[in-house]
Design an enzyme around this catalytic site. Structure first.
Site, PDB file in Angstrom:
ATOM      1  CB  CYS A 173       2.541  15.222 -22.342  1.00 28.57           C
ATOM      2  SG  CYS A 173       1.286  14.194 -21.334  1.00 28.57           S
ATOM      3  CB  CYS A 176       2.694  14.746 -26.519  1.00 29.22           C
ATOM      4  SG  CYS A 176       1.331  14.355 -27.567  1.00 29.22           S
ATOM      5  N   GLY A 220      -5.537  12.245 -28.093  1.00 33.13           N
ATOM      6  CA  GLY A 220      -6.445  12.457 -27.336  1.00 33.13           C
ATOM      7  C   GLY A 220      -6.084  11.458 -25.916  1.00 33.13           C
ATOM      8  CD  GLU A 221      -6.009  10.398 -21.000  1.00 32.25           C
ATOM      9  OE1 GLU A 221      -4.614  10.003 -21.036  1.00 32.25           O
ATOM     10  OE2 GLU A 221      -6.738   9.209 -20.628  1.00 32.25           O
ATOM     11  CB  SER A 250      -2.320   4.321 -23.942  1.00 27.83           C
ATOM     12  OG  SER A 250      -1.280   4.992 -23.333  1.00 27.83           O
ATOM     13  CB  SER A 275       1.609   7.401 -20.611  1.00 27.33           C
ATOM     14  OG  SER A 275       1.010   7.025 -21.912  1.00 27.33           O
ATOM     15  CG  LEU A 276       6.324   5.205 -15.412  1.00 28.21           C
ATOM     16  CD1 LEU A 276       5.436   5.720 -14.200  1.00 28.21           C
ATOM     17  CD2 LEU A 276       7.021   3.759 -15.110  1.00 28.21           C
ATOM     18  CG  ASN A 277       5.776   8.826 -20.902  1.00 28.47           C
ATOM     19  OD1 ASN A 277       6.108   7.766 -21.387  1.00 28.47           O
ATOM     20  ND2 ASN A 277       4.826   9.455 -21.230  1.00 28.47           N
ATOM     21  CG  ASN A 353       8.576   9.136 -32.834  1.00 30.87           C
ATOM     22  OD1 ASN A 353       9.425   8.656 -33.608  1.00 30.87           O
ATOM     23  ND2 ASN A 353       7.508   8.431 -32.403  1.00 30.87           N
TER      24      ASN A 353
END
Ligand code: SAH
Ligand code: SF4
Length: 408
Positions: A173, A176, A220-221, A250, A275-277, A353
């Site tokens: 992403c 991130c 991590g995922e 998540s 996590s739509l974002n 952030n």
């Protein structure tokens, strides 16, 4: 506004006791030995059987590891000296991941670098784990109560632990920091559950009495390390005694993972956050390349397979990037998209952030509140995540990067 708070707090973030925690006399020192931590009761019984011991010894071991939170074999007095010696001879150690560095914010949040070491190699890596007394408000709106019986000497009413599932992440992403590390490796079930138990021990949490939430939202995922993630959940529920209804995992939208998750029995299934974002596929695929593989609709289809509990909602996390995802039109699109999904939802908004080397900007003053007001006006339950926990040393992944780069 959010960001001035973040900056003010991050200057206060001080390292407390580097290299101290976990280096005490009680921790097993043999790094080459096999970790018992991570094995469930059945596996522990088997190991005891192999040493010629009765099955109930496995239960004693499980009690010691997961309820009494022991760090070293010499603390397991129920086993007796001879048996402890047999375990050492057999090449066993407790092997729970150790908190190596502690960073504490003025608001009580503690961030840890936790050292994980696999039993099969001498490899040692750190991951980030966070303790947030009073949580970050992202847990609200789930129908759970917000009070607990008074416990003497405790300064918090509820707390949230944020756990990592991999060292780094492969999902890439664009906003991130963890993505910048790439995927170094999957954590084992013991390493995931061990982060939690190490924090419970450090904070002297009385499991069952005190209200602790877990979020699998660290590095991590989790759904790209599904087997270990779900094995960790089983350990945390069955052995450690935490409730899956106080856990949220998540995912960036790994459809096969969501489909497996939908098949899990309710007693070991956490709540889900996606996590739509982004307000649509076009923007999302720019920010999250994984969207080209599994777009928003395919994620929603998978989520609809989950048999939700009464009052359970699916959380949609939404990182606000200045100009890119934080405009009023984006909020209206998100509301439409979620209505179409036909699911009980809530939205957790978080201002991005900033991190070094990432060319996005934070939302302009007022943009977060305006975005939130539009969603609320459209009938979508919305919560603003407070900038703390993984948010204070800026984004998750930054602590590890900052500390390790400075150490080089
Ligand atoms: N890999 C999983 C879980 C870890 S990331 C996932 O992506 O869902 C947890 C959350 O942190 C995600 O919602 C992600 O969008 C968010 N996040 C990542 N980097 C961030 C940043 N710099 N600022 C704010 N939130 C961020
Ligand atoms: Fe991985 Fe989550 Fe970061 Fe995306 S947001 S790179 S999935 S940790």
């Amino acid at each position: 506004m959010l960001n001035s708070v973040m900056k003010a707090e991050s200057r206060q973030l001080v390292q407390l006791d580097a290299q101290k925690s976990g280096a005490g006399a009680t921790t097993d020192s043999d790094s080459g030995a096999k970790p018992l931590f991570g094995l469930d009761r059945e596996a522990l019984k088997e190991r005891m059987g192999e040493l010629g011991e009765p099955g109930w010894r496995g239960k004693q071991l499980a009690e010691a590891l997961y309820r009494q939170h022991v760090e070293g074999l010499n603390e397991i007095t129920t086993l007796g000296k001879t048996l402890r010696g047999k375990l050492v001879e057999g090449g066993w150690k407790v092997g729970r991941p150790a908190i190596r560095q502690v960073f504490k914010s003025i608001d009580g949040t503690e961030r840890y670098l936790v050292e994980c070491g696999r039993g099969d190699t001498q490899t040692k890596e750190t991951v980030e784990t966070v303790w947030m007394p009073e949580g970050d408000d992202g847990e609200l709106g789930d129908g759970s109560d917000s009070t607990r019986p008074e416990v003497a000497g405790k300064t918090w009413n509820r707390a949230t632990i944020c756990v990592s599932s991999q060292v780094g992440c492969a999902v890439n992403c664009q906003f991130c920091l963890t993505a910048k590390l790439g995927l170094q490796r999957n954590l084992t079930a013991g390493e995931i559950a061990g982060q939690v138990v190490s924090v419970l021990a450090r904070q002297a949490v009385e499991v069952g009495k005190e209200r602790v939430n877990l979020v699998f939202m660290g590095m991590g995922e989790p759904f790209l390390n599904y087997d270990n993630f779900i094995a960790a959940v089983r350990l945390l529920v069955r052995e450690v005694g935490l409730s899956p209804q106080r856990m949220t995992v998540s995912t960036s939208g790994i459809v096969p993972g969501i489909e497996r998750f939908a098949e899990e029995p309710a007693e070991v299934r956490p709540k889900l956050a996606i996590s739509l974002n982004a307000p649509n596929n076009l923007v999302r695929q720019e920010l999250m390349p994984i969207n080209r593989k599994w777009n928003i609709e395919s994620v929603m289809d998978a989520v609809r397979r989950i048999k939700l509990r009464t009052r359970e909602r699916v959380t949609f996390e939404y990182v606000l990037l200045g100009g890119v995802t934080d405009q009023p039109e984006h909020a209206r699109q998100v509301a439409r998209l979620l209505r179409r999904a036909g699911l009980p939802v809530k939205v957790n908004l978080i201002a991005w952030n900033p991190g070094p080397g990432i060319a996005y900007s934070i939302p302009k003053p007022g943009a977060v509140d305006a975005f939130s007001a539009i969603l609320a006006g459209e009938g979508v339950p919305v919560y603003l995540r407070r900038p703390r926990g993984r948010d204070i040393y800026a984004a998750c992944g930054q602590l590890k990067r900052t500390v390790e780069e400075n150490g080089k």
